[in-house]
Design an enzyme around this catalytic site. Structure first.
Site, short mmCIF file in Angstrom:
data_model
loop_
_atom_site.label_atom_id
_atom_site.label_comp_id
_atom_site.label_asym_id
_atom_site.label_seq_id
_atom_site.Cartn_x
_atom_site.Cartn_y
_atom_site.Cartn_z
N HIS A 1 -4.45 1.84 0.29
CA HIS A 1 -5.82 2.32 0.39
C HIS A 1 -6.64 1.70 -0.73
CE1 HIS A 1 -3.83 5.39 -2.25
NE2 HIS A 1 -4.85 5.05 -2.99
C1 T46 Z 1 -4.05 5.91 -5.93
C2 T46 Z 1 -2.60 5.61 -6.08
C3 T46 Z 1 -2.31 4.77 -7.30
C4 T46 Z 1 -3.51 15.59 -4.16
O1 T46 Z 1 -3.54 16.69 -3.62
N1 T46 Z 1 -4.08 15.42 -5.38
C5 T46 Z 1 -4.08 14.23 -6.02
O2 T46 Z 1 -4.63 14.11 -7.14
C6 T46 Z 1 -3.45 13.10 -5.37
C7 T46 Z 1 -3.44 11.74 -6.05
C8 T46 Z 1 -2.88 13.29 -4.16
N2 T46 Z 1 -2.89 14.52 -3.56
C9 T46 Z 1 -2.21 14.70 -2.30
C10 T46 Z 1 -2.83 13.95 -1.13
C11 T46 Z 1 -1.64 13.65 -0.26
O3 T46 Z 1 -1.40 14.75 0.61
O4 T46 Z 1 -0.88 14.21 -2.42
C12 T46 Z 1 -0.49 13.55 -1.23
C13 T46 Z 1 -0.06 12.13 -1.51
O5 T46 Z 1 -1.21 11.35 -1.86
P1 T46 Z 1 -1.38 9.83 -1.44
O6 T46 Z 1 -0.70 9.59 -0.15
O7 T46 Z 1 -2.82 9.48 -1.53
O8 T46 Z 1 -0.57 9.10 -2.61
P2 T46 Z 1 -0.40 7.56 -2.91
O9 T46 Z 1 0.79 7.45 -3.76
O10 T46 Z 1 -0.44 6.73 -1.67
O11 T46 Z 1 -1.73 7.16 -3.77
C14 T46 Z 1 -1.96 7.72 -5.04
C15 T46 Z 1 -3.40 8.22 -5.15
O12 T46 Z 1 -3.68 9.10 -4.07
C16 T46 Z 1 -4.43 7.11 -5.15
O13 T46 Z 1 -5.69 7.60 -5.57
O14 T46 Z 1 -4.90 5.11 -6.31
O15 T46 Z 1 -1.75 6.76 -6.08
#
Ligand code: T46
Length: 150
Positions: free
Chosen positions: A50
């Protein structure tokens, strides 16, 4: 060239070991509003896929190692985070993938905003369209860039 900055944090070491301090607007170039970290990443897993419209972040692999793949819609870069005194500063409009996690990896992220799903662009074609619609807007880089990445 894909714009990002790497930081080498000062290590306060003595006979007891090493301590690193991260402080907003000192060695972290923004107000820190959120910290999150990921661990127990399963073998072969890549995360991310993303971009963000406005978010600024510093990534630190505080244990183990992982690789961060960056894409600004035109060019790509790969940054290895393999020590806890190395930080990667990334800003908006950069597609990112976190990959090659070692079994023990703990990837910590400091962010300048609270979690806000509306700041995410989770579809690559939508990311390219967003760049076009915003005049091929390049990532913000307010901080000092090291010579090799200007
Ligand atoms: C990024 C990269 C480096 C939350 O509830 N709070 C939070 O602060 C974050 C980061 C995530 N979440 C929830 C949202 C999803 O249900 O945790 C779950 C996993 O998040 P996501 O799939 O977005 O995680 P990554 O590892 O793909 O990405 C993350 C960050 O979301 C993003 O901002 O830049 O790490």
């Amino acid at each position: 060239m894909v714009k990002y900055t790497t930081f080498e944090f000062e290590e306060h070491g003595d006979e007891r070991g090493i301590l690193i301090s991260l402080e907003e607007n000192r060695n972290i170039p923004f107000d820190i509003r959120r910290c999150y970290f990921m661990y127990n990443t399963q073998p072969g897993i890549s995360r991310g896929f993303h971009a963000h419209k406005t978010l600024r972040q510093v990534l630190v692999c505080v244990r183990g190692s992982c690789r961060i793949l960056l894409d600004d819609g035109k060019e790509k870069a790969s940054v290895l985070l393999d020590r806890p005194n190395k930080g990667l500063y990334i800003t908006s409009n950069l597609w990112r993938v976190m990959t090659d996690f070692s079994e023990d990896a703990v990837l910590m992220v400091l962010a300048d905003q609270l979690y806000d799903e509306s700041d995410y662009i989770r579809d690559y074609d939508a990311f390219l369209a967003y760049l076009r619609d915003n005049g091929e807007k390049k990532p913000d880089q307010e901080s000092i860039l090291p010579e090799e990445n200007k």
